[in-house]
Design an enzyme around this catalytic site. Structure first.
Site, PDB file in Angstrom:
ATOM      1  NE  ARG A  37     -44.400  24.152   0.533  1.00 27.58           N
ATOM      2  CZ  ARG A  37     -44.715  23.599   1.622  1.00 27.58           C
ATOM      3  NH1 ARG A  37     -44.443  24.341   2.802  1.00 27.58           N
ATOM      4  NH2 ARG A  37     -45.074  22.312   1.802  1.00 27.58           N
ATOM      5  CB  SER A  64     -46.457  23.054  13.921  1.00 24.07           C
ATOM      6  OG  SER A  64     -45.878  22.447  12.772  1.00 24.07           O
ATOM      7  CB  CYS A  99     -44.561  10.374  16.774  1.00 25.17           C
ATOM      8  SG  CYS A  99     -45.989  10.033  15.776  1.00 25.17           S
ATOM      9  CG  ASP A 109     -54.316  11.182  14.851  1.00 26.61           C
ATOM     10  OD1 ASP A 109     -53.701  10.672  13.734  1.00 26.61           O
ATOM     11  OD2 ASP A 109     -53.636  11.243  15.895  1.00 26.61           O
ATOM     12  CG  ASN A 131     -47.120  15.592   8.576  1.00 23.81           C
ATOM     13  OD1 ASN A 131     -47.057  16.839   8.539  1.00 23.81           O
ATOM     14  ND2 ASN A 131     -46.927  14.961   9.635  1.00 23.81           N
ATOM     15  CE1 TYR A 170     -22.226  -8.866   2.238  1.00 28.23           C
ATOM     16  CE2 TYR A 170     -21.025  -8.625   0.222  1.00 28.23           C
ATOM     17  CZ  TYR A 170     -20.772  -9.010   1.554  1.00 28.23           C
ATOM     18  OH  TYR A 170     -19.990  -9.855   2.001  1.00 28.23           O
TER      19      TYR A 170
END
Length: 443
Positions: free
Chosen positions: A21, A38, A42, A281, A303, A424
């Site tokens: 990009r 990709s 998780c 990782d 990421n 709230y």
């Protein structure tokens, strides 16, 4: 500029997509050892539990989609050597065993981590698995969903192990969890993880703490798991005892590694060779409160790191202040999250601290289905600046941690949070949210 990325999942693909990009002319090539690119690792436990129906839903972009961006991807290609001085890599085609060399101006290492395999003899018994790669998730779902699998044993009470407990419960399996330490989810303080343990036990999970697996028994498939304290029936075993950085191919290079073999980088994700970057990782990451590099193998970190690499390569460096180790987990119908330091971490670091813990409702008590939320904060004994927070409870618990993330990053004290204008409405929070309540306890 010729850019090569090693690894085709979170860190690398985040980096090359952002580079494209920012720079339409750069030559970008990715080498990935596996078949899938990709994908959301998780999300794999939720695919196995069938909450995510199709494995393809985990894939953010395909090889063809990257090619449309002008990014060349070679799957089933393993990088086996890096010549950091000549800027050349050696790549093995896993289909043909052919080895080729490729050169780079900038190299991005995002090889992730693999499951740690404990030294437990099991003589090639079937139905003993790890959950590390995309293909693992497909295999585990296929095997464990069969009627013959009734008793499941999970070894290791970390995040993946606990998420997989829920997955197997949804499949109506009998689940035993074996953990060598005295608590599950060691990233939390014990009183926080104890609530999650009790919740799992209320769902029928057999949790065995302070036990070490010694062997597996069976004929062709596993039938029992034997520990130093007992023996448990098992039609299926999941090993979930941690991860190891995928950096073996660097051991003969001069790229600096930590004691646990993760790659050391600076705040721009550069290794000790400025044109070689590492993220995800397989690498260490800087911790704001600990003020040192730590190993935190988490997808959101990968990421972010990938994006920062892209910005730096393209001449728009981001001044990265580090992470706080923010994590979150869903445990059946409870939620938990933490950020910054736990009490036990503060003790190890020798930081003078105090803590406060409260339990309140997740929304107005008179609104139907209110659930408890426990909040624990750690703050500096002298400056009172927030150092960490942990939350456990019902619906809406996890996202409250983001308030503490911002507060810790900005150096706020609990008192500075008490009168903040938090949202709230009876379905969402009480007039005094648990965040304000726990902070108000600080005197």
């Amino acid at each position: 500029m010729k850019i090569i990325a090693i690894g085709g999942v979170a860190a690398s693909m985040s980096a090359v997509s952002k580079i494209r990009r920012l720079n339409k002319d750069a030559s970008i090539t990715v080498y990935e050892k596996g078949d899938a690119l990709s994908y959301g690792a998780c999300g794999m436990p939720y695919f196995i539990s069938d909450e995510i129906k199709h494995a393809g839903n985990l894939v953010a972009r395909t090889k063809a989609q990257f090619l449309e961006q002008g990014i060349t991807v070679h799957t089933r290609h393993e990088v086996i050597h890096v010549d950091e001085n000549r800027k050349i890599i050696t790549v093995k085609n896993l289909e043909t065993n052919e080895e080729v060399k490729d050169s780079f101006d900038k190299l991005i290492i995002g090889t992730g981590a693999r499951a740690f395999i404990p030294n437990i003899p099991f003589h090639d018994l079937e139905h003993i698995h790890v959950l590390s790669e995309y293909e693992d998730a497909i295999t585990i779902k296929d095997v464990s969903s069969t009627p013959r699998v009734r008793d499941v044993v999970i070894i290791g009470g970390g995040f993946i192990g606990i998420e997989m407990v829920e997955a197997f419960l949804k499949m109506n399996k009998t689940v035993t969890l074996i953990e060598t330490s005295n608590q599950i989810l060691n990233l939390f303080d014990e009183e926080i993880s104890l609530q999650l343990q009790q919740h799992l036990e209320s769902k029928g999970v057999h949790i065995r703490l302070n036990e070490t697996v010694t062997t597996f028994t069976g004929s062709t498939s596993v039938e029992r798991v034997v520990t130093d304290k007992g023996s448990y029936p098992a039609d299926f075993v999941l090993l979930s005892t941690g991860v190891v950085p995928n950096t073996d191919f660097l051991h003969h290079s001069n790229i600096r590694l930590s004691d646990n073999k993760a790659i050391l980088t600076n705040k721009f994700m550069q290794t000790n060779y400025p044109d070689i970057y590492a993220a995800g990782d397989c690498s260490m990451i800087y911790h704001q409160i600990k003020q040192q590099n730590v190993y935190l193998p988490m997808g959101h970190n990968a990421n972010k790191q990938g994006r920062m690499i892209a910005e730096h390569i393209c001449g728009k460096p981001v001044d990265f202040s580090g992470v706080l180790g923010t994590t979150a987990i869903k445990v059946v119908d409870m939620e938990a999250a933490k950020t910054g330091l736990t009490e036990k971490e503060a003790k190890v670091l020798g930081i003078p601290y105090k803590s406060e813990t409260v339990t309140a409702k997740n929304h107005a008590g008179y609104y139907p289905n209110a659930e408890q939320v426990t909040a624990k904060i750690i703050y500096h004994a002298y400056t009172h600046k927030l150092l960490g927070a942990e939350l456990v409870g019902g619906k809406g618990t996890v996202l409250r941690i983001n308030v503490f993330v911002l507060a810790i990053s900005q150096g706020l004290t609990p008192k500075e949070l008490v009168y903040q204008d938090f949202a709230y409405a009876p379905p969402f929070a009480g007039v005094w949210d648990v965040i304000s309540v726990v902070c108000n306890k600080v005197k």
